[in-house]
Design a protein around this motif. Structure first.
Motif, PDB file in Angstrom:
ATOM      1  N   ARG A 133       0.836  -1.197   0.000  1.00 55.85           N
ATOM      2  CA  ARG A 133       0.000   0.000   0.000  1.00 55.85           C
ATOM      3  C   ARG A 133       0.877   1.255   0.000  1.00 55.85           C
ATOM      4  NH1 ARG A 133      -2.670  -0.800   5.455  1.00 55.85           N
ATOM      5  NH2 ARG A 133      -0.480  -1.373   5.743  1.00 55.85           N
ATOM      6  N   VAL A 134       0.418   2.239  -0.785  1.00 54.63           N
ATOM      7  CA  VAL A 134       1.099   3.531  -0.808  1.00 54.63           C
ATOM      8  C   VAL A 134       0.145   4.558  -0.216  1.00 54.63           C
ATOM      9  CG1 VAL A 134       2.045   5.342  -2.291  1.00 54.63           C
ATOM     10  CG2 VAL A 134       2.386   2.909  -2.903  1.00 54.63           C
ATOM     11  N   PRO A 135       0.523   5.312   0.809  1.00 58.44           N
ATOM     12  CA  PRO A 135       1.877   5.408   1.346  1.00 58.44           C
ATOM     13  C   PRO A 135       2.110   4.543   2.581  1.00 58.44           C
ATOM     14  CG  PRO A 135       0.555   7.192   2.183  1.00 58.44           C
ATOM     15  CD  PRO A 135      -0.358   6.343   1.351  1.00 58.44           C
ATOM     16  N   GLU A 136       1.109   3.789   3.004  1.00 61.05           N
ATOM     17  CA  GLU A 136       1.244   3.096   4.293  1.00 61.05           C
ATOM     18  C   GLU A 136       2.503   2.225   4.345  1.00 61.05           C
ATOM     19  OE1 GLU A 136      -1.341   3.232   2.434  1.00 61.05           O
ATOM     20  OE2 GLU A 136      -3.081   3.926   3.548  1.00 61.05           O
ATOM     21  N   ASP A 137       2.666   1.342   3.368  1.00 59.26           N
ATOM     22  CA  ASP A 137       3.820   0.452   3.385  1.00 59.26           C
ATOM     23  C   ASP A 137       5.052   1.126   2.780  1.00 59.26           C
ATOM     24  OD1 ASP A 137       2.135  -1.513   4.407  1.00 59.26           O
ATOM     25  OD2 ASP A 137       1.517  -2.103   2.387  1.00 59.26           O
ATOM     26  N   VAL A 138       4.828   1.772   1.665  1.00 59.77           N
ATOM     27  CA  VAL A 138       5.933   2.449   0.982  1.00 59.77           C
ATOM     28  C   VAL A 138       5.478   3.849   0.549  1.00 59.77           C
ATOM     29  CG1 VAL A 138       7.527   2.380  -0.961  1.00 59.77           C
ATOM     30  CG2 VAL A 138       6.765   0.233   0.107  1.00 59.77           C
ATOM     31  N   ALA A 139       6.189   4.842   1.001  1.00 57.59           N
ATOM     32  CA  ALA A 139       5.893   6.209   0.570  1.00 57.59           C
ATOM     33  C   ALA A 139       6.628   6.482  -0.744  1.00 57.59           C
ATOM     34  CB  ALA A 139       6.340   7.207   1.634  1.00 57.59           C
ATOM     35  N   VAL A 140       5.998   7.262  -1.638  1.00 63.04           N
ATOM     36  CA  VAL A 140       6.606   7.518  -2.937  1.00 63.04           C
ATOM     37  C   VAL A 140       6.604   9.012  -3.245  1.00 63.04           C
ATOM     38  CG1 VAL A 140       6.422   7.134  -5.424  1.00 63.04           C
ATOM     39  CG2 VAL A 140       5.910   5.261  -3.837  1.00 63.04           C
ATOM     40  N   ILE A 141       7.735   9.496  -3.716  1.00 64.16           N
ATOM     41  CA  ILE A 141       7.830  10.898  -4.151  1.00 64.16           C
ATOM     42  C   ILE A 141       8.435  10.939  -5.547  1.00 64.16           C
ATOM     43  CG2 ILE A 141       8.900  13.144  -3.728  1.00 64.16           C
ATOM     44  CD1 ILE A 141       8.772  12.759  -0.862  1.00 64.16           C
ATOM     45  N   GLY A 142       7.873  11.814  -6.361  1.00 64.02           N
ATOM     46  CA  GLY A 142       8.382  11.985  -7.725  1.00 64.02           C
ATOM     47  C   GLY A 142       9.155  13.284  -7.876  1.00 64.02           C
ATOM     48  N   PHE A 143       9.278  13.728  -9.115  1.00 64.60           N
ATOM     49  CA  PHE A 143       9.983  14.976  -9.383  1.00 64.60           C
ATOM     50  C   PHE A 143       9.450  15.536 -10.695  1.00 64.60           C
ATOM     51  CE2 PHE A 143      13.957  17.062  -7.750  1.00 64.60           C
ATOM     52  CZ  PHE A 143      13.950  18.160  -8.596  1.00 64.60           C
ATOM     53  N   ASP A 144       9.214  16.827 -10.727  1.00 62.60           N
ATOM     54  CA  ASP A 144       8.768  17.585 -11.908  1.00 62.60           C
ATOM     55  C   ASP A 144       7.389  18.199 -11.708  1.00 62.60           C
ATOM     56  OD1 ASP A 144      11.005  16.987 -13.319  1.00 62.60           O
ATOM     57  OD2 ASP A 144      10.085  15.527 -14.665  1.00 62.60           O
ATOM     58  N   ASP A 145       6.505  17.423 -11.071  1.00 63.94           N
ATOM     59  CA  ASP A 145       5.098  17.801 -10.973  1.00 63.94           C
ATOM     60  C   ASP A 145       4.469  18.042 -12.333  1.00 63.94           C
ATOM     61  OD1 ASP A 145       2.749  18.101  -9.633  1.00 63.94           O
ATOM     62  OD2 ASP A 145       2.960  20.271  -9.430  1.00 63.94           O
ATOM     63  N   VAL A 161      22.069  29.824 -13.562  1.00 55.85           N
ATOM     64  CA  VAL A 161      20.985  30.412 -12.805  1.00 55.85           C
ATOM     65  C   VAL A 161      20.089  29.266 -12.400  1.00 55.85           C
ATOM     66  CG1 VAL A 161      19.029  31.968 -12.865  1.00 55.85           C
ATOM     67  CG2 VAL A 161      21.099  32.525 -14.146  1.00 55.85           C
ATOM     68  N   ILE A 162      19.868  29.158 -11.097  1.00 54.12           N
ATOM     69  CA  ILE A 162      19.134  28.010 -10.591  1.00 54.12           C
ATOM     70  C   ILE A 162      17.766  28.429 -10.088  1.00 54.12           C
ATOM     71  CG2 ILE A 162      19.167  26.119  -8.947  1.00 54.12           C
ATOM     72  CD1 ILE A 162      21.389  25.963 -10.964  1.00 54.12           C
ATOM     73  N   LEU A 163      16.726  27.876 -10.675  1.00 58.74           N
ATOM     74  CA  LEU A 163      15.384  28.193 -10.211  1.00 58.74           C
ATOM     75  C   LEU A 163      15.006  27.276  -9.060  1.00 58.74           C
ATOM     76  CD1 LEU A 163      13.603  28.803 -13.609  1.00 58.74           C
ATOM     77  CD2 LEU A 163      14.087  30.462 -11.808  1.00 58.74           C
ATOM     78  N   PRO A 164      14.246  27.816  -8.128  1.00 61.00           N
ATOM     79  CA  PRO A 164      13.892  27.034  -6.940  1.00 61.00           C
ATOM     80  C   PRO A 164      12.889  25.928  -7.256  1.00 61.00           C
ATOM     81  CG  PRO A 164      12.729  29.122  -6.946  1.00 61.00           C
ATOM     82  CD  PRO A 164      13.673  29.163  -8.109  1.00 61.00           C
ATOM     83  N   THR A 165      12.835  24.951  -6.378  1.00 65.43           N
ATOM     84  CA  THR A 165      11.836  23.884  -6.490  1.00 65.43           C
ATOM     85  C   THR A 165      10.979  23.902  -5.228  1.00 65.43           C
ATOM     86  OG1 THR A 165      13.396  22.353  -5.471  1.00 65.43           O
ATOM     87  CG2 THR A 165      13.311  22.374  -7.864  1.00 65.43           C
ATOM     88  N   THR A 166       9.818  23.308  -5.322  1.00 63.90           N
ATOM     89  CA  THR A 166       8.928  23.247  -4.169  1.00 63.90           C
ATOM     90  C   THR A 166       8.421  21.837  -3.992  1.00 63.90           C
ATOM     91  OG1 THR A 166       7.898  25.056  -5.409  1.00 63.90           O
ATOM     92  CG2 THR A 166       7.211  24.753  -3.109  1.00 63.90           C
ATOM     93  N   LEU A 167       8.364  21.417  -2.751  1.00 60.72           N
ATOM     94  CA  LEU A 167       7.783  20.106  -2.487  1.00 60.72           C
ATOM     95  C   LEU A 167       6.271  20.238  -2.479  1.00 60.72           C
ATOM     96  CD1 LEU A 167       8.619  17.161  -1.708  1.00 60.72           C
ATOM     97  CD2 LEU A 167       8.073  17.824   0.644  1.00 60.72           C
ATOM     98  N   ILE A 168       5.605  19.437  -3.305  1.00 64.03           N
ATOM     99  CA  ILE A 168       4.149  19.461  -3.363  1.00 64.03           C
ATOM    100  C   ILE A 168       3.625  18.208  -2.675  1.00 64.03           C
ATOM    101  CG2 ILE A 168       2.123  19.527  -4.852  1.00 64.03           C
ATOM    102  CD1 ILE A 168       3.802  22.000  -5.111  1.00 64.03           C
ATOM    103  N   ARG A 169       2.947  18.409  -1.556  1.00 57.58           N
ATOM    104  CA  ARG A 169       2.475  17.241  -0.812  1.00 57.58           C
ATOM    105  C   ARG A 169       1.125  16.781  -1.300  1.00 57.58           C
ATOM    106  NH1 ARG A 169       3.041  16.256   5.242  1.00 57.58           N
ATOM    107  NH2 ARG A 169       2.293  14.379   4.226  1.00 57.58           N
ATOM    108  N   ARG A 170       1.090  15.547  -1.742  1.00 62.77           N
ATOM    109  CA  ARG A 170      -0.195  14.933  -2.057  1.00 62.77           C
ATOM    110  C   ARG A 170      -0.305  13.684  -1.197  1.00 62.77           C
ATOM    111  NH1 ARG A 170       1.295  16.619  -7.300  1.00 62.77           N
ATOM    112  NH2 ARG A 170       0.141  18.476  -7.930  1.00 62.77           N
ATOM    113  N   ALA A 171      -0.951  12.655  -1.698  1.00 57.01           N
ATOM    114  CA  ALA A 171      -1.248  11.524  -0.808  1.00 57.01           C
ATOM    115  C   ALA A 171      -0.163  10.453  -0.742  1.00 57.01           C
ATOM    116  CB  ALA A 171      -2.570  10.873  -1.223  1.00 57.01           C
ATOM    117  N   SER A 172       0.766  10.471  -1.694  1.00 57.52           N
ATOM    118  CA  SER A 172       1.669   9.315  -1.789  1.00 57.52           C
ATOM    119  C   SER A 172       2.847   9.351  -0.801  1.00 57.52           C
ATOM    120  CB  SER A 172       2.200   9.183  -3.209  1.00 57.52           C
ATOM    121  OG  SER A 172       3.125  10.206  -3.481  1.00 57.52           O
ATOM    122  N   ALA A 173       2.989  10.469  -0.117  1.00 60.39           N
ATOM    123  CA  ALA A 173       4.061  10.575   0.875  1.00 60.39           C
ATOM    124  C   ALA A 173       3.869  11.819   1.733  1.00 60.39           C
ATOM    125  CB  ALA A 173       5.425  10.641   0.222  1.00 60.39           C
TER     126      ALA A 173
END
Lengths: 357, 357
Positions: free
Chosen positions: A280-292, A345-357
DNA sequence: TTGAAAGCGCTAACAT
DNA sequence: ATGTTAGCGCTTTCAA
């Protein structure tokens, strides 16, 4: 090609407005130093005749082209099909359009094209170049540098052992904070209480994948037992690759309790395999991606927690930098972004919290 | 922008070679009517100086630009992310490059951009335009037609009630044989002995989707009980859309024994749902896609039978048609393709048999 | 076959 | 503040 009906010239406008060509030119180019009533008469004439300046004639004297080349190295079709490029191009297009610049697209595949592109850029047909060179050891950055054209790179280029690297060579690039984003993602997993945190990498011949891996490692170094090399599985930014990597991972480390995938597509594949394996995600394994990538992250089951980067803005910024921010450019642009020492030039990133982690 | 070191001019080459500018010009442009030893001397000088002709100066006198605009209407980001465009662009790029033409990319979104594009094209900055206008009722084709620029459309454009339609207006487009391909697919399913053959359509605001649906209907009209409207489910060319449509279909017609999906991505979604529902492919339900996107069709389980179209060739053909095949073009091109009465060029499709049907 | 010369349409330096 | 004029680098008559 078809004989276009000959467009009206400055001369014609001048005649209609009863002024000299020079005056019309001044009005057309911003109108400084022309008294209002006269300027208005000129504008009328321009409108009436539907006058459009002849770029060729203008370029000939100004030695500017109001044109920018976008160079996309495309060894595989996949590279272009990536929504990534589409978004970046959109940003670029918008910014160029807003400044009345043409976007000249140069697609390359293979060595022969490199030479061709280099020749084109050196030929002075454009005012600058925006270059996407994704792969390590790509000779293109070097060639382009030698062409002596103002250039902004999309993504941190890899200069390998080339001594011309970095700011010393006047190299400019725009990238998102891959490393910082990765750190934020992994830290979030740590804060969630996870300890067996794995990373499914991107294609490691791309700097973005390398930087994300570095970010992951930085945080994991402080996690007890986090330096377990088996927790890192190489993948390639695709859903199919994500599936494969996830299978490998489950095989190696069945006790994994969190996955940081190098991008959303990889996470997509991972989610599929996790579901298949009964976890089960996120109960057993939490998952995070990148890019949104919204079409992906909002549709997954469960919706994907991810690291957002503003891809379109990256494109826009590249163009802005080229038009205004480069040595010899019209003016400097104020940036809301980090500027690392190497000319990027480095643009910032933001963590977007949804249900998978 | 940076002051590029001034490139050598014809003058310089002429001086070095000890000839007149006119002679150099002749050699550079093909060299007709210049005696060999002289021509060789000129070529030497060109090479030595690294001379590259100044396009602006040339355009000014020839009134040609050796530049072609590619207009992509992109209401949704998805449109561009489609591998379809990437491939077509590649074909276009190759052909234009081979003829030393520039590719000027014009991305549009929304009404304001339409006007901008029309103005740009009418402004005579390019020799022609390649236009992708996917959606019904798009005003772009009309606007572009009015701009009076030689144009080739990608995909059959929809002219709605516009009387300017068709060959009468000199409209040229390149498309694949959507209808014929669909017929071949459905006939193949019929030959397999299937009778409850469903169609998951593409986005019906695009002519390709409409044409494929028409092809399906043509064949089904001859199949006993084939005119069942419930067998047609509207979808949108995406995997998610394919899943949704397939669920609807199974709900409506649990007895379905074959599915013709409007494209491979839709088929991908359908396969997933079929598997989920416990049906075997092709034993219980045969599935056929369209496009033959290899990364998709070869990876599915089972590998996907589909209708192949050569997308890159479509792009190449569009460019070739624009450069050589249009009224006023340099010469006519020999085509291996159908030419329907409405001014289009239709490339053939092939049924590719794999395991799914 | 080769060269001389006249512009293409525009901007920018200079005159007024 | 406006007009006059000299090219930008090239192709293309026209003459030789």
């Amino acid at each position: 090609m078809t004989e276009a009906v000959s467009r009206p010239t400055l001369e014609a406008v001048a005649a209609l407005a009863g002024v000299s060509r020079a005056t019309v030119s001044r009005v057309v180019n911003g109108g400084d130093g022309v008294r209002e009533p006269l300027a208005e008469r000129v504008r009328q004439a321009v409108a009436e005749l539907g006058y459009v300046p002849n770029r060729a004639a203008r370029s000939l004297v100004t030695r500017r082209h109001d044109a920018v080349a976008v160079v996309i190295a495309e060894p595989e079709a996949r590279v272009f099909a990536d929504p990534f490029f589409a978004l970046q191009l959109r940003g670029i297009s918008k910014e160029l359009t807003a400044h009345d610049n043409q976007l000249v697209l140069l697609l390359t595949e293979g060595r022969d094209d490199h030479a061709r592109v280099a020749r084109y850029l050196a030929g002075g047909h454009v005012d600058g170049a925006l270059v996407f060179s994704l792969h390590l050891d790509d000779p293109l950055p070097g060639l382009i540098h030698d062409a002596g054209v103002p250039t902004v790179f999309g993504g941190r280029p890899d200069w390998g052992d080339d001594p011309r690297a970095g700011r010393s060579a006047g190299v400019v690039y725009v990238d998102c904070d891959n490393r910082g984003g990765a750190r934020a993602a992994v830290r979030h997993l740590v804060d969630l209480g996870r300890r067996r945190i794995a990373h499914l990498t991107g294609a490691l011949d791309q700097t973005s994948a390398v930087d994300r891996l570095d970010g992951y490692r930085e945080v994991m170094a402080d996690v007890p037992g986090g330096a377990d090399a088996r927790l890192v599985v190489e993948s390639d930014f695709t859903p199919a690759g994500g599936e494969r990597a996830m299978r490998t991972l489950l095989d190696r480390c069945p006790d994994v309790d969190a996955v940081f995938a190098a991008n959303d597509l990889t996470a997509l594949g991972a989610l599929r395999v996790l579901r298949e394996s009964g976890r089960r995600v996120p109960e057993d394994v939490a998952v995070i991606g990148f890019d949104d990538m919204l079409p992906v992250t909002e549709q997954t089951e469960p919706p994907l927690t991810t690291v957002r980067q503003d891809i379109e803005e990256m494109g826009r910024l590249m163009a802005r930098l080229l038009l205004h921010g480069l040595p010899g450019g019209r003016d400097r642009v104020a940036l809301r972004a980090d500027t690392p020492p190497d000319g990027g030039v480095i643009l910032p990133t933001t963590l977007i919290r949804r249900a998978s982690a």
